[in-house]
Design a protein around this motif. Structure first.
Motif, PDB file in Angstrom:
ATOM      1  N   SER A 187       0.720  -1.188   0.036  1.00 32.35           N
ATOM      2  CA  SER A 187       0.028  -0.035  -0.028  1.00 32.35           C
ATOM      3  C   SER A 187       0.906   1.450  -0.088  1.00 32.35           C
ATOM      4  CB  SER A 187      -0.832  -0.054   1.011  1.00 32.35           C
ATOM      5  OG  SER A 187      -1.608   1.056   1.143  1.00 32.35           O
ATOM      6  N   SER A 188       1.908   1.301   0.944  1.00 32.61           N
ATOM      7  CA  SER A 188       2.922   2.379   1.084  1.00 32.61           C
ATOM      8  C   SER A 188       3.559   2.629  -0.486  1.00 32.61           C
ATOM      9  CB  SER A 188       3.960   2.272   1.912  1.00 32.61           C
ATOM     10  OG  SER A 188       3.216   2.112   3.299  1.00 32.61           O
ATOM     11  N   PHE A 189       4.025   1.498  -0.915  1.00 34.21           N
ATOM     12  CA  PHE A 189       4.674   1.701  -2.430  1.00 34.21           C
ATOM     13  C   PHE A 189       3.677   2.159  -3.360  1.00 34.21           C
ATOM     14  CE2 PHE A 189       5.559  -0.408  -6.498  1.00 34.21           C
ATOM     15  CZ  PHE A 189       6.787   0.066  -6.615  1.00 34.21           C
ATOM     16  N   LYS A 190       2.467   1.989  -3.489  1.00 31.10           N
ATOM     17  CA  LYS A 190       1.487   2.379  -4.419  1.00 31.10           C
ATOM     18  C   LYS A 190       1.393   3.930  -4.091  1.00 31.10           C
ATOM     19  CE  LYS A 190      -0.753  -1.899  -5.618  1.00 31.10           C
ATOM     20  NZ  LYS A 190      -1.902  -2.671  -5.678  1.00 31.10           N
ATOM     21  N   LYS A 191       1.053   4.283  -2.796  1.00 33.26           N
ATOM     22  CA  LYS A 191       0.960   5.673  -2.472  1.00 33.26           C
ATOM     23  C   LYS A 191       1.986   6.588  -2.854  1.00 33.26           C
ATOM     24  CE  LYS A 191      -2.281   5.286   1.589  1.00 33.26           C
ATOM     25  NZ  LYS A 191      -2.281   5.503   3.166  1.00 33.26           N
ATOM     26  N   THR A 192       3.303   6.083  -2.764  1.00 35.22           N
ATOM     27  CA  THR A 192       4.501   6.609  -3.312  1.00 35.22           C
ATOM     28  C   THR A 192       4.509   6.736  -4.872  1.00 35.22           C
ATOM     29  OG1 THR A 192       5.803   5.809  -1.420  1.00 35.22           O
ATOM     30  CG2 THR A 192       6.914   6.595  -3.133  1.00 35.22           C
ATOM     31  N   LEU A 193       3.898   5.767  -5.569  1.00 32.24           N
ATOM     32  CA  LEU A 193       3.744   5.692  -6.954  1.00 32.24           C
ATOM     33  C   LEU A 193       2.902   6.826  -7.352  1.00 32.24           C
ATOM     34  CD1 LEU A 193       3.950   2.130  -8.258  1.00 32.24           C
ATOM     35  CD2 LEU A 193       5.695   3.876  -8.523  1.00 32.24           C
ATOM     36  N   MET A 194       1.666   7.006  -6.773  1.00 34.74           N
ATOM     37  CA  MET A 194       0.952   7.860  -6.988  1.00 34.74           C
ATOM     38  C   MET A 194       1.397   9.473  -6.884  1.00 34.74           C
ATOM     39  SD  MET A 194      -2.306   6.968  -7.432  1.00 34.74           S
ATOM     40  CE  MET A 194      -3.444   8.570  -6.979  1.00 34.74           C
ATOM     41  N   LYS A 195       2.075   9.529  -5.812  1.00 32.67           N
ATOM     42  CA  LYS A 195       2.591  10.936  -5.498  1.00 32.67           C
ATOM     43  C   LYS A 195       3.806  11.280  -6.468  1.00 32.67           C
ATOM     44  CE  LYS A 195       1.708  11.164  -0.591  1.00 32.67           C
ATOM     45  NZ  LYS A 195       2.548  11.274   0.786  1.00 32.67           N
ATOM     46  N   ASP A 196       4.648  10.295  -6.983  1.00 32.59           N
ATOM     47  CA  ASP A 196       5.369  10.399  -8.109  1.00 32.59           C
ATOM     48  C   ASP A 196       4.884  10.729  -9.283  1.00 32.59           C
ATOM     49  OD1 ASP A 196       7.500   9.632  -6.091  1.00 32.59           O
ATOM     50  OD2 ASP A 196       7.705   7.512  -6.860  1.00 32.59           O
ATOM     51  N   HIS A 197       3.795  10.186  -9.356  1.00 25.95           N
ATOM     52  CA  HIS A 197       3.031  10.528 -10.927  1.00 25.95           C
ATOM     53  C   HIS A 197       2.213  11.486 -11.037  1.00 25.95           C
ATOM     54  CE1 HIS A 197       4.583   6.497 -11.621  1.00 25.95           C
ATOM     55  NE2 HIS A 197       4.451   6.774 -13.064  1.00 25.95           N
TER      56      HIS A 197
ATOM     57  N   GLU B 256       0.600  15.197  -8.825  1.00 29.64           N
ATOM     58  CA  GLU B 256       0.727  16.271  -7.571  1.00 29.64           C
ATOM     59  C   GLU B 256      -0.685  16.657  -7.334  1.00 29.64           C
ATOM     60  OE1 GLU B 256       2.343  21.015  -7.192  1.00 29.64           O
ATOM     61  OE2 GLU B 256       2.484  20.109  -9.334  1.00 29.64           O
ATOM     62  N   PHE B 257      -0.980  16.566  -5.946  1.00 33.31           N
ATOM     63  CA  PHE B 257      -2.545  16.824  -5.583  1.00 33.31           C
ATOM     64  C   PHE B 257      -2.518  18.309  -5.484  1.00 33.31           C
ATOM     65  CE2 PHE B 257      -2.097  12.380  -4.763  1.00 33.31           C
ATOM     66  CZ  PHE B 257      -3.310  11.950  -5.111  1.00 33.31           C
TER      67      PHE B 257
ATOM     68  N   ARG C 198       2.385  14.612 -13.338  1.00 31.60           N
ATOM     69  CA  ARG C 198       3.682  15.249 -13.333  1.00 31.60           C
ATOM     70  C   ARG C 198       4.448  15.185 -14.858  1.00 31.60           C
ATOM     71  NH1 ARG C 198       5.143  16.407  -8.294  1.00 31.60           N
ATOM     72  NH2 ARG C 198       4.163  15.485  -6.594  1.00 31.60           N
ATOM     73  N   LEU C 199       4.106  13.763 -15.509  1.00 31.06           N
ATOM     74  CA  LEU C 199       4.703  13.796 -16.814  1.00 31.06           C
ATOM     75  C   LEU C 199       4.251  14.733 -17.895  1.00 31.06           C
ATOM     76  CD1 LEU C 199       6.997  12.172 -18.158  1.00 31.06           C
ATOM     77  CD2 LEU C 199       5.453  10.340 -18.522  1.00 31.06           C
ATOM     78  N   THR C 200       2.861  15.030 -17.873  1.00 28.08           N
ATOM     79  CA  THR C 200       2.478  15.900 -19.223  1.00 28.08           C
ATOM     80  C   THR C 200       2.238  17.135 -18.612  1.00 28.08           C
ATOM     81  OG1 THR C 200       0.369  14.898 -18.507  1.00 28.08           O
ATOM     82  CG2 THR C 200       1.495  13.807 -19.989  1.00 28.08           C
TER      83      THR C 200
ATOM     84  N   ALA D 272      -8.846  14.807 -12.716  1.00 28.88           N
ATOM     85  CA  ALA D 272      -9.629  14.631 -11.389  1.00 28.88           C
ATOM     86  C   ALA D 272      -9.313  13.163 -10.915  1.00 28.88           C
ATOM     87  CB  ALA D 272     -10.910  14.899 -11.685  1.00 28.88           C
ATOM     88  N   ILE D 273      -9.112  13.025  -9.530  1.00 30.03           N
ATOM     89  CA  ILE D 273      -8.865  11.771  -8.887  1.00 30.03           C
ATOM     90  C   ILE D 273      -9.990  11.484  -7.682  1.00 30.03           C
ATOM     91  CG2 ILE D 273      -7.050  10.378  -7.437  1.00 30.03           C
ATOM     92  CD1 ILE D 273      -4.933  11.870  -8.803  1.00 30.03           C
ATOM     93  N   LYS D 274     -10.638  10.525  -8.070  1.00 25.81           N
ATOM     94  CA  LYS D 274     -11.660   9.910  -7.062  1.00 25.81           C
ATOM     95  C   LYS D 274     -11.170   9.092  -6.034  1.00 25.81           C
ATOM     96  CE  LYS D 274     -16.540   8.874  -7.186  1.00 25.81           C
ATOM     97  NZ  LYS D 274     -17.938   8.614  -7.758  1.00 25.81           N
ATOM     98  N   ILE D 275     -11.394   9.342  -4.843  1.00 33.74           N
ATOM     99  CA  ILE D 275     -10.671   8.425  -3.906  1.00 33.74           C
ATOM    100  C   ILE D 275     -11.892   7.823  -3.098  1.00 33.74           C
ATOM    101  CG2 ILE D 275      -9.234   8.435  -1.758  1.00 33.74           C
ATOM    102  CD1 ILE D 275      -7.960  11.041  -2.804  1.00 33.74           C
ATOM    103  N   ILE D 276     -12.135   6.336  -3.086  1.00 38.59           N
ATOM    104  CA  ILE D 276     -13.112   5.705  -2.510  1.00 38.59           C
ATOM    105  C   ILE D 276     -12.433   5.023  -1.237  1.00 38.59           C
ATOM    106  CG2 ILE D 276     -14.880   4.094  -2.716  1.00 38.59           C
ATOM    107  CD1 ILE D 276     -15.018   4.679  -5.635  1.00 38.59           C
ATOM    108  N   GLN D 277     -12.774   5.177  -0.326  1.00 35.61           N
ATOM    109  CA  GLN D 277     -12.338   4.247   1.111  1.00 35.61           C
ATOM    110  C   GLN D 277     -12.914   3.083   1.099  1.00 35.61           C
ATOM    111  OE1 GLN D 277     -12.785   6.843   4.632  1.00 35.61           O
ATOM    112  NE2 GLN D 277     -10.529   7.323   4.584  1.00 35.61           N
TER     113      GLN D 277
END
Length: 460
Positions: A16-26, A28-29, A47-49, A54-59
């Motif tokens: 989970s932490s790895f995927k969160k890091t990937l989200m932040k790498d790709h 910028e909120f 970030r790349l483009t 829009a990012i929808k976050i479902i807990q």
């Protein structure tokens, strides 16, 4: 004992932490732009483009369970009037749904006091109905249609959003759930009767059309009990300024008997919608990607993505980071914007050199039968053999034994620009020959991949 416990906890949290890091790498909120019944929506920048998304976050909590099917529903949809999906990331705690950002706001906000002008209301309602007709054709019922669940993009086109209460339609299946927005509920839902999916959406379409033309709801009351009573009785009034043909369409849609309501396709054929300006056909879906855009693939290759894996991601609709980058660049290009990359989140093993080449002339090869010869790969130069980890990764890919891998890493070469300008003319000439050869090989590999993909379909 405590040390073991801590270590086990870290192991559990690592994915989970790895995927969160990937989200932040790709991504910028930037800010929170909305809240759904089961989610939070944030504005972010890829970030790349540099494109806003829009990012929808479902807990992943019990009360949000009805919305857990939304990612899979969005995977199956691809229509100009449905919000475009770019990427799906799932962690232990959340679903992250990355979609296009419709900067024009909600359709609700575009309706002035007293309602829209007839032609404008017709255009918007046509696009809304096109989206509903497409979803029904794809076996999806939305179940929460309202003007707040349609966005308007920068070009003034409608985009359907929020599939949190949506579900798949199967033959002879009725639903019993009582949910949605009270003012848009169909009578059969209010009466807690088993109901079919599409007629419920059609009823909501009537409410939306009424709102576009009047900026009010047909069923309004001071208390919930009185409101539901009006819906069950079908008791409402249409203002006199509503055009006659539009009035007739509203009456046809807001029919108490769900079996007597028109389908979305029938609504699109109504005289009020077929008059005036001609719009896009109701099923103007974007064709599934059969052959990626060479210009976009070259840009992606230049930033370190494996073009073969990107192609497979597109073909299998994986909606991973590589596919998201491709779709975002394609979205830019379709809107007349230049395709550019601003960052470098994908670290290549060796920095690739840009390839300015036109591969548009490559043919789309015909599907071949299993009895025809196997696909041949190009021999690799001895000085550019695949790294050991790449070979091991290739062996893990599941595929038919007759379909060999197409390794592409040998195309990446050290950055030529980093070499001194004082090289001998002979050395420069050799480098240019190598560059031309690399371009030709990449072109041939792209053609080879086309054949591979056709063969892959035959073996599926």
């Amino acid at each position: 004992m405590d040390g073991c416990s801590i270590q086990n906890t870290m192991v559990l949290k690592r994915p989970s932490s790895f995927k969160k890091t990937l989200m932040k790498d790709h991504y910028e909120f930037l800010s929170v732009i909305g809240h759904g019944g089961f989610s939070q929506i944030k504005l972010a920048r890829h970030r790349l483009t540099g494109v806003e998304v829009a990012i929808k976050i479902i807990q992943k909590v019990a009360q949000n369970r009805p919305a857990f099917s939304e990612p899979n529903i969005l995977r199956s949809l691809d229509h100009p009037n449905v919000i475009q999906l770019f990427q799906i990331v799932e962690t232990q705690k959340n679903f992250y749904i990355i979609m296009e950002y419709a900067s024009g706001g909600q359709l609700f906000e575009h309706v002035p006091p007293g309602g829209m002008q007839e032609e404008e209301a017709r255009r918007f309602f046509y696009q809304v109905t096109c989206a509903v007709a497409y979803c029904h054709d794809m076996g999806i019922v939305h179940r929460d249609l309202k003007s707040e669940n349609f966005m308007v993009d920068a070009r003034g086109n409608v985009k359907m959003i929020d599939f949190g209460l949506s579900t798949s339609i199967t033959s002879e299946k009725n639903f019993h759930e009582f949910w949605g927005t009270l003012s848009h509920l169909a009578p059969e839902m209010v009466l807690s009767q088993a109901y079919e999916g599409p007629p419920v959406d059609i009823w909501s379409l009537g409410i939306i059309l009424y709102f576009l033309l009047t900026r009010s709801r047909p069923f309004m009351a001071p208390t919930t009990h009185e409101l539901l009573k009006l819906i069950v009785l079908g008791s409402y009034n249409i203002p006199h300024h509503v055009p006659l043909q539009a009035r007739k369409l509203i009456q046809e849609i807001l029919t108490l008997n769900p079996k007597e309501r028109p389908t979305a396709k029938k609504i699109l054929e109504h005289p009020w919608l077929t008059q005036g300006e001609q719009y896009l056909p109701p099923h103007g879906t974007k064709s599934l990607i059969k052959r990626p855009d060479p210009e976009i693939m070259t840009i992606i290759f230049d930033k370190g993505y494996d073009i073969y894996k990107t192609w497979v991601s597109l073909a299998n609709r994986k909606f991973n980071a590589a596919m998201a980058t491709y779709l975002i660049l394609e979205h830019q290009k379709s809107h007349g914007e230049s395709c550019t990359l601003q960052g470098k989140p994908v670290p290549p093993r060796v920095k690739p050199h840009p390839l300015g080449m036109d591969m548009s002339h490559l043919p789309v090869l015909p599907r071949r039968s299993s009895s025809e010869p196997n696909l041949c790969t190009f021999p690799l130069p001895s000085q550019n053999q695949l790294p050991k980890e790449a070979k091991e990764a290739e062996q893990k890919v599941t595929r038919s034994a007759s379909l060999p891998a197409i390794p592409l890493q040998f195309l990446t070469t050290p950055d030529i620009a980093s070499r001194p300008d004082s090289e001998q003319p002979h050395a420069k000439k050799q480098r240019w020959k190598q560059k031309e050869k690399k371009a030709k090989v990449l072109e041939a590999v792209m053609s080879n991949i086309l054949y591979y993909m056709e063969c892959y379909k035959c073996y599926e």
